[in-house]
Motif scaffolding. Structure first.
Motif, PDB file in Angstrom:
ATOM      1  N   UNK A   1       0.826  -1.206   0.000  1.00  0.00           N
ATOM      2  CA  UNK A   1       0.000   0.000   0.000  1.00  0.00           C
ATOM      3  C   UNK A   1       0.859   1.254   0.000  1.00  0.00           C
ATOM      4  N   UNK A   2       1.926   1.257   0.786  1.00  0.00           N
ATOM      5  CA  UNK A   2       2.823   2.422   0.826  1.00  0.00           C
ATOM      6  C   UNK A   2       3.462   2.640  -0.545  1.00  0.00           C
ATOM      7  N   UNK A   3       3.884   1.561  -1.172  1.00  0.00           N
ATOM      8  CA  UNK A   3       4.467   1.653  -2.512  1.00  0.00           C
ATOM      9  C   UNK A   3       3.456   2.240  -3.498  1.00  0.00           C
ATOM     10  N   UNK A   4       2.244   1.723  -3.474  1.00  0.00           N
ATOM     11  CA  UNK A   4       1.209   2.199  -4.386  1.00  0.00           C
ATOM     12  C   UNK A   4       0.902   3.677  -4.154  1.00  0.00           C
ATOM     13  N   UNK A   5       0.828   4.092  -2.899  1.00  0.00           N
ATOM     14  CA  UNK A   5       0.533   5.493  -2.591  1.00  0.00           C
ATOM     15  C   UNK A   5       1.635   6.426  -3.092  1.00  0.00           C
ATOM     16  N   UNK A   6       2.865   5.932  -3.155  1.00  0.00           N
ATOM     17  CA  UNK A   6       3.976   6.726  -3.653  1.00  0.00           C
ATOM     18  C   UNK A   6       3.870   6.946  -5.161  1.00  0.00           C
ATOM     19  N   UNK A   7       3.393   5.943  -5.880  1.00  0.00           N
ATOM     20  CA  UNK A   7       3.444   5.975  -7.342  1.00  0.00           C
ATOM     21  C   UNK A   7       2.109   6.272  -8.026  1.00  0.00           C
ATOM     22  N   UNK A   8       0.998   6.051  -7.332  1.00  0.00           N
ATOM     23  CA  UNK A   8      -0.315   6.140  -7.970  1.00  0.00           C
ATOM     24  C   UNK A   8      -1.330   6.794  -7.029  1.00  0.00           C
ATOM     25  N   UNK A   9      -2.290   7.500  -7.627  1.00  0.00           N
ATOM     26  CA  UNK A   9      -3.472   7.956  -6.888  1.00  0.00           C
ATOM     27  C   UNK A   9      -4.654   7.348  -7.632  1.00  0.00           C
ATOM     28  N   UNK A  10      -5.438   6.509  -6.949  1.00  0.00           N
ATOM     29  CA  UNK A  10      -6.484   5.747  -7.621  1.00  0.00           C
ATOM     30  C   UNK A  10      -7.813   5.790  -6.875  1.00  0.00           C
ATOM     31  N   UNK A  11      -8.876   5.620  -7.659  1.00  0.00           N
ATOM     32  CA  UNK A  11     -10.237   5.506  -7.141  1.00  0.00           C
ATOM     33  C   UNK A  11     -10.915   4.341  -7.832  1.00  0.00           C
ATOM     34  N   UNK A  12     -11.597   3.516  -7.064  1.00  0.00           N
ATOM     35  CA  UNK A  12     -12.411   2.425  -7.618  1.00  0.00           C
ATOM     36  C   UNK A  12     -13.830   2.959  -7.792  1.00  0.00           C
ATOM     37  N   UNK A  13     -14.313   2.923  -9.037  1.00  0.00           N
ATOM     38  CA  UNK A  13     -15.653   3.442  -9.339  1.00  0.00           C
ATOM     39  C   UNK A  13     -16.495   2.353  -9.998  1.00  0.00           C
ATOM     40  N   UNK A  14     -17.800   2.545  -9.950  1.00  0.00           N
ATOM     41  CA  UNK A  14     -18.750   1.592 -10.547  1.00  0.00           C
ATOM     42  C   UNK A  14     -18.569   0.196  -9.948  1.00  0.00           C
ATOM     43  N   UNK A  15     -18.405   0.137  -8.655  1.00  0.00           N
ATOM     44  CA  UNK A  15     -18.137  -1.105  -7.928  1.00  0.00           C
ATOM     45  C   UNK A  15     -19.368  -2.015  -7.890  1.00  0.00           C
ATOM     46  N   UNK A  16     -19.152  -3.275  -8.270  1.00  0.00           N
ATOM     47  CA  UNK A  16     -20.159  -4.325  -8.126  1.00  0.00           C
ATOM     48  C   UNK A  16     -19.502  -5.437  -7.320  1.00  0.00           C
ATOM     49  N   UNK A  17     -20.165  -5.896  -6.262  1.00  0.00           N
ATOM     50  CA  UNK A  17     -19.620  -6.945  -5.397  1.00  0.00           C
ATOM     51  C   UNK A  17     -20.600  -8.105  -5.357  1.00  0.00           C
ATOM     52  N   UNK A  18     -20.074  -9.313  -5.491  1.00  0.00           N
ATOM     53  CA  UNK A  18     -20.864 -10.542  -5.421  1.00  0.00           C
ATOM     54  C   UNK A  18     -20.217 -11.458  -4.386  1.00  0.00           C
TER      55      UNK A  18
END
Length: 140
Positions: free
Chosen positions: A52-69
């Motif tokens: 997570x720390x690595x990802x936060x350093x390199x990317x800013x992301x949002x999950x949209x249109x989420x469908x969960x089953x």
């Protein structure tokens, strides 16, 4: 069980969308298995925290249109969403970053044990991501 599992996965993505690493980690088992897209399998909370720390350093992301089953017994779940992101800092072995945006469909799979997430497996098209950041704009 199904409703609780769907709520758990939704809470995981709610924490993801607010960059609440502590909130995400609180939803995982200590021995969580993390299958990284086109990469290695990591085990344990500390490895996930580092990811997570690595990802936060390199990317800013949002999950949209989420469908969960979820399965009827609540032990497995799947999520489908579109990840919208900005490539902030060059990641090893990937194209140079200069604030490019991207949007990709993602599939994620979960094992649930004792009310917590015990496995996270993510799949997306890395070649499509690479094409998007190479030209500097998200596919429409």
């Amino acid at each position: 069980m199904t409703d609780a599992t769907v709520s758990l996965v939704r809470a995981y993505y709610a924490a993801f969308n607010t960059q609440d690493a502590a909130g995400m980690l609180a939803l995982l088992t200590e021995d969580v298995r993390h299958d990284i897209n086109e990469g290695e399998t990591q085990h344990g909370m500390e490895a996930f925290r580092a990811f997570l720390a690595h990802m936060d350093t390199h990317y800013r992301e949002q999950a949209e249109d989420l469908v969960v089953m979820a399965s009827g017994d609540g032990t497995r779940a799947a999520a489908e969403f579109t990840i919208h992101g900005t490539y902030l800092r060059t990641d090893d072995g990937l194209p140079d970053a200069h604030g490019q945006t991207y949007a990709l469909p993602v599939g994620a799979f979960f094992d649930v044990r004792g009310g917590k997430i015990a496995r996270v497996t993510n799949y997306y098209n890395l070649a499509a991501w690479t094409r998007q950041v190479a030209v500097g704009q998200a596919d429409t």
